[in-house]
Design a protein around this motif. Structure first.
Motif, PDB file in Angstrom:
ATOM      1  N   VAL A  92       1.221  -2.693  -8.594  1.00 47.91           N
ATOM      2  CA  VAL A  92      -0.214  -2.463  -8.767  1.00 47.91           C
ATOM      3  C   VAL A  92      -0.948  -2.680  -7.449  1.00 47.91           C
ATOM      4  O   VAL A  92      -1.829  -1.890  -7.053  1.00 47.91           O
ATOM      5  N   ALA A  93      -0.593  -3.748  -6.725  1.00 48.03           N
ATOM      6  CA  ALA A  93      -1.236  -4.024  -5.439  1.00 48.03           C
ATOM      7  C   ALA A  93      -0.995  -2.889  -4.451  1.00 48.03           C
ATOM      8  O   ALA A  93      -1.915  -2.474  -3.726  1.00 48.03           O
ATOM      9  N   ALA A  94       0.245  -2.364  -4.413  1.00 49.33           N
ATOM     10  CA  ALA A  94       0.547  -1.262  -3.498  1.00 49.33           C
ATOM     11  C   ALA A  94      -0.266  -0.017  -3.849  1.00 49.33           C
ATOM     12  O   ALA A  94      -0.798   0.670  -2.954  1.00 49.33           O
ATOM     13  N   LEU A 126      -3.016   1.675  -1.401  1.00 51.19           N
ATOM     14  CA  LEU A 126      -2.893   3.075  -1.005  1.00 51.19           C
ATOM     15  C   LEU A 126      -4.186   3.827  -1.287  1.00 51.19           C
ATOM     16  O   LEU A 126      -4.666   4.617  -0.453  1.00 51.19           O
ATOM     17  N   GLY A 127      -4.774   3.593  -2.465  1.00 56.16           N
ATOM     18  CA  GLY A 127      -6.052   4.230  -2.783  1.00 56.16           C
ATOM     19  C   GLY A 127      -7.156   3.781  -1.851  1.00 56.16           C
ATOM     20  O   GLY A 127      -7.981   4.595  -1.398  1.00 56.16           O
ATOM     21  N   ALA A 144       7.415  -9.581 -13.849  1.00 56.11           N
ATOM     22  CA  ALA A 144       5.952  -9.643 -13.761  1.00 56.11           C
ATOM     23  C   ALA A 144       5.496  -9.526 -12.313  1.00 56.11           C
ATOM     24  O   ALA A 144       4.507  -8.845 -12.001  1.00 56.11           O
ATOM     25  N   GLY A 145       6.228 -10.173 -11.417  1.00 57.19           N
ATOM     26  CA  GLY A 145       5.888 -10.084 -10.005  1.00 57.19           C
ATOM     27  C   GLY A 145       6.066  -8.680  -9.455  1.00 57.19           C
ATOM     28  O   GLY A 145       5.248  -8.197  -8.665  1.00 57.19           O
ATOM     29  N   TRP A 146       7.160  -8.018  -9.868  1.00 52.15           N
ATOM     30  CA  TRP A 146       7.366  -6.629  -9.433  1.00 52.15           C
ATOM     31  C   TRP A 146       6.195  -5.747  -9.865  1.00 52.15           C
ATOM     32  O   TRP A 146       5.713  -4.915  -9.090  1.00 52.15           O
ATOM     33  N   LEU A 147       5.766  -5.914 -11.100  1.00 47.58           N
ATOM     34  CA  LEU A 147       4.631  -5.127 -11.596  1.00 47.58           C
ATOM     35  C   LEU A 147       3.376  -5.432 -10.786  1.00 47.58           C
ATOM     36  O   LEU A 147       2.617  -4.518 -10.431  1.00 47.58           O
ATOM     37  N   GLY A 148       3.159  -6.714 -10.468  1.00 46.71           N
ATOM     38  CA  GLY A 148       1.992  -7.082  -9.680  1.00 46.71           C
ATOM     39  C   GLY A 148       2.017  -6.462  -8.298  1.00 46.71           C
ATOM     40  O   GLY A 148       0.986  -5.950  -7.813  1.00 46.71           O
ATOM     41  N   PHE A 149       3.179  -6.473  -7.657  1.00 44.61           N
ATOM     42  CA  PHE A 149       3.287  -5.865  -6.328  1.00 44.61           C
ATOM     43  C   PHE A 149       3.087  -4.348  -6.407  1.00 44.61           C
ATOM     44  O   PHE A 149       2.494  -3.737  -5.513  1.00 44.61           O
ATOM     45  N   THR A 194       2.344  -2.170   3.628  1.00 43.39           N
ATOM     46  CA  THR A 194       3.749  -2.356   4.004  1.00 43.39           C
ATOM     47  C   THR A 194       4.278  -3.681   3.483  1.00 43.39           C
ATOM     48  O   THR A 194       5.401  -3.766   2.961  1.00 43.39           O
ATOM     49  N   LEU A 195       3.492  -4.733   3.608  1.00 47.93           N
ATOM     50  CA  LEU A 195       3.920  -6.041   3.106  1.00 47.93           C
ATOM     51  C   LEU A 195       4.089  -6.028   1.582  1.00 47.93           C
ATOM     52  O   LEU A 195       5.011  -6.644   1.042  1.00 47.93           O
ATOM     53  N   ALA A 196       3.196  -5.319   0.887  1.00 48.32           N
ATOM     54  CA  ALA A 196       3.308  -5.229  -0.570  1.00 48.32           C
ATOM     55  C   ALA A 196       4.599  -4.529  -0.985  1.00 48.32           C
ATOM     56  O   ALA A 196       5.165  -4.815  -2.045  1.00 48.32           O
ATOM     57  N   LEU A 197       5.085  -3.617  -0.129  1.00 52.21           N
ATOM     58  CA  LEU A 197       6.348  -2.938  -0.418  1.00 52.21           C
ATOM     59  C   LEU A 197       7.558  -3.762   0.010  1.00 52.21           C
ATOM     60  O   LEU A 197       8.631  -3.674  -0.596  1.00 52.21           O
ATOM     61  N   MET A 198       7.394  -4.590   1.057  1.00 53.96           N
ATOM     62  CA  MET A 198       8.505  -5.380   1.582  1.00 53.96           C
ATOM     63  C   MET A 198       8.766  -6.659   0.792  1.00 53.96           C
ATOM     64  O   MET A 198       9.913  -7.005   0.502  1.00 53.96           O
ATOM     65  N   LEU A 199       7.694  -7.386   0.481  1.00 55.67           N
ATOM     66  CA  LEU A 199       7.846  -8.752  -0.021  1.00 55.67           C
ATOM     67  C   LEU A 199       8.668  -8.881  -1.311  1.00 55.67           C
ATOM     68  O   LEU A 199       9.398  -9.863  -1.472  1.00 55.67           O
ATOM     69  N   PRO A 200       8.570  -7.934  -2.245  1.00 58.40           N
ATOM     70  CA  PRO A 200       9.405  -8.088  -3.448  1.00 58.40           C
ATOM     71  C   PRO A 200      10.898  -8.149  -3.142  1.00 58.40           C
ATOM     72  O   PRO A 200      11.657  -8.760  -3.891  1.00 58.40           O
ATOM     73  N   PHE A 201      11.319  -7.522  -2.033  1.00 59.23           N
ATOM     74  CA  PHE A 201      12.735  -7.538  -1.684  1.00 59.23           C
ATOM     75  C   PHE A 201      13.102  -8.794  -0.895  1.00 59.23           C
ATOM     76  O   PHE A 201      14.247  -9.230  -0.915  1.00 59.23           O
ATOM     77  N   VAL A 202      12.124  -9.356  -0.172  1.00 59.72           N
ATOM     78  CA  VAL A 202      12.383 -10.578   0.583  1.00 59.72           C
ATOM     79  C   VAL A 202      12.434 -11.782  -0.346  1.00 59.72           C
ATOM     80  O   VAL A 202      13.298 -12.656  -0.227  1.00 59.72           O
ATOM     81  N   GLN A 203      11.500 -11.850  -1.287  1.00 57.82           N
ATOM     82  CA  GLN A 203      11.464 -12.934  -2.274  1.00 57.82           C
ATOM     83  C   GLN A 203      11.325 -12.311  -3.667  1.00 57.82           C
ATOM     84  O   GLN A 203      10.210 -12.104  -4.142  1.00 57.82           O
ATOM     85  N   PRO A 204      12.434 -11.965  -4.311  1.00 59.82           N
ATOM     86  CA  PRO A 204      12.353 -11.300  -5.624  1.00 59.82           C
ATOM     87  C   PRO A 204      11.496 -12.101  -6.605  1.00 59.82           C
ATOM     88  O   PRO A 204      11.772 -13.281  -6.858  1.00 59.82           O
TER      89      PRO A 204
END
Length: 507
Positions: A252-254, A258-259, A245-250, A231-241
């Motif tokens: 991949v982390a999500a 999930l896996g 590169a960061g979007w891609l990292g988040f 959930t944090l991996a999905l939320m944080l990009p919107f809280v702190q854009p």
């Protein structure tokens, strides 16, 4: 059951089924659960109207506002499953009382916050208390009631949640109009205190005595941590854009989280444990798709309500009371539609959910277009009309969808199905609120127009609701396939009976 998911009731039996009533003890338990649900669920929608005032008073940044609103849903959702498991094993009454006491005390702390970070922490604690309370309510209703009474009790709980969500903005607007913005947002938190104290007294008197089990709680803490991290991996990009590169990292982390969650749930189940998400629930297509509908509906509705409250005050210059009056038709329509939804479901079955979700998506999309092109004078009236239509749509499908989802929960997972459904909704709300409020706040903070920002956010909400329409259609088809397979199985058993009789006779 028909292919649409409705259960036909023979005319001769309708009157008999309708005579089943709650006894005095059952009514008292239902009152406690409804009061607890209303107290904890109205909190977030009341706060929506207060966000502009809170932001000015505490000088809060967009990231603070996102955590203040979304953190409550996040903690609420993550507390549901462990709270339910502890209640199963140790008894529900005192977990209910403890969670409500935490919620009530922290409401006082929230009202006295002088720094944004202090309010963020208070909201996380409030959400955890609310999640603990609501997990016990679901279990209590399932423990105390059976059959038709259980369905009615769960339906009343669902309707109470919908009404709390719809009534929050008018209540918050009235409070701010009465005492002003500086103290009004604080008073919205203090409103929880008398409701909480009254419900605590009722719970101590009327909830059934706890009956602890000898079983181990068997909490899936690893699964809970993985869900929280996802959930944090999905939320944080919107809280702190973070940039591309960061979007891609988040992303991949999500995907990795999930896996890892899916792998761990299978491993924990094979080891004989009780995984956070019961494997049988993911194998039931109607349950999984219905849960997806509930997630999209709940997340898009909460996010749309928050963005509307900010747009009306920041963009159109309405007072908190004026913004609340625009939202009021939604509460009225939702209450009326919820009251008659069972009649519509009896006539049209699961198509009611699809139609209601379609109406919600269309009103969100239309609201964004109207905000772009309508003159400022009639715009609040047009948005109020759309709120009326949107509230009616949600009232028709909200409780109805929950009933369909829980009806298709596999028997071996019936006890956790309601908690999983609520957890999924709350996590969807946390992500949706973070994303949509971030879209709106950053678009306006960067010099963009409020109308364009609201239109963009409304369009995203409409797209999420459209995905729910697709999921609802697929859920209807999955239900029809299950019913057809069940009928074929029953016919096969019936057709084999004469052969068996003949074999026994010849023997």
């Amino acid at each position: 059951m028909s292919a649409t998911g409705a259960i036909p009731v023979p005319p001769g039996k309708a009157g008999k089924a309708g005579k089943e009533r709650f006894d005095a003890a059952g009514r008292r338990v239902l009152l406690v659960c409804v009061a607890g649900g209303f107290t904890t669920l109205i909190d977030q929608s009341v706060l929506n109207t207060s966000i502009p005032a809170l932001r000015e008073s505490l000088h809060a940044q967009p990231a603070h506002l996102q955590w203040i609103v979304a953190g409550y849903s996040l903690a609420f959702g993550l507390a549901l499953i462990p709270g339910g498991r502890l209640g199963d094993v140790r008894g529900r009454k005192w977990f209910f009382v403890g969670g409500l006491a935490l919620f009530t005390v922290v409401s006082l702390l929230s009202a006295t916050a002088t720094e944004p970070w202090a309010l963020v922490v208070s909201r996380l604690l409030q959400g955890a208390g609310a999640g603990l309370v609501n997990s016990q309510m679901i279990g209590t209703l399932q423990d105390v009631f059976q059959g038709q009474l259980r369905a009615r009790a769960l339906g009343m709980y669902a309707v109470t949640g919908g009404l709390a969500f719809a009534l929050g903005p008018p209540v918050g607007g009235a409070v701010l109009a009465a005492v002003g913005p500086e103290y009004g947002w604080r008073l919205t938190f203090l409103l929880n205190v008398p409701f909480g104290l009254a419900t605590l007294w009722l719970a101590a008197r009327h909830l059934p005595r706890p009956r602890p089990s000898a079983r181990d709680a068997d909490l899936d803490l690893v699964g809970l941590l993985l869900v929280g991290a996802l959930t944090l991996a999905l939320m944080l990009p919107f809280v702190q854009p973070p940039g591309w590169a960061g979007w891609l990292g988040f992303a991949v982390a999500a995907a990795l989280l999930l896996g890892a969650l899916a792998w761990w749930q299978r491993r924990f189940a094979r080891a004989g444990g009780h995984p956070l998400i019961h494997p049988a629930l993911t194998r039931s297509a109607p349950y999984a798709l219905g849960t997806a509908v509930a997630m999209a509906q709940f997340g898009s509705s909460l996010a749309a309500g928050l963005v509307l409250a900010m747009f009306l005050q920041d963009g159109l210059g309405l007072s908190p009371l004026g913004a609340a009056l625009v939202a009021l038709p939604s509460a009225v329509a939702m209450g009326f539609a919820s009251a008659v939804a069972w009649r519509v479901v009896a006539r049209f079955g699961r198509r009611t959910v699809t139609a209601g979700m379609t109406g919600s998506a269309l009103t969100m999309l239309t609201g964004g277009l109207v905000a772009l092109w309508a003159p400022a004078g009639p715009l609040p009236w047009l948005l109020a009309l759309l709120q009326l239509l949107g509230g009616a749509s949600i009232g028709l499908m909200g409780a109805s969808n929950q009933a369909f989802v829980l009806r298709h929960a596999p028997a071996e997972a019936a006890g956790v199905s309601g908690a999983i459904l609520q957890m999924a909704q709350r996590i969807a709300a946390a992500v949706s609120i973070s994303a949509l409020s971030g879209v709106y706040l950053r678009a306006t903070g960067g010099g963009g127009g409020h109308r364009a920002a609201f239109a963009w956010a409304s369009g995203v909400c409409a797209a999420v609701a459209a995905l729910a329409v697709l999921a609802s259609v697929l859920a209807g088809r999955a239900t029809a396939r299950e019913e057809a397979a069940r009928e074929e199985s029953a016919l096969a058993v019936t057709s084999n009976e004469p052969a068996r009789e003949s074999t026994r006779a010849s023997g």
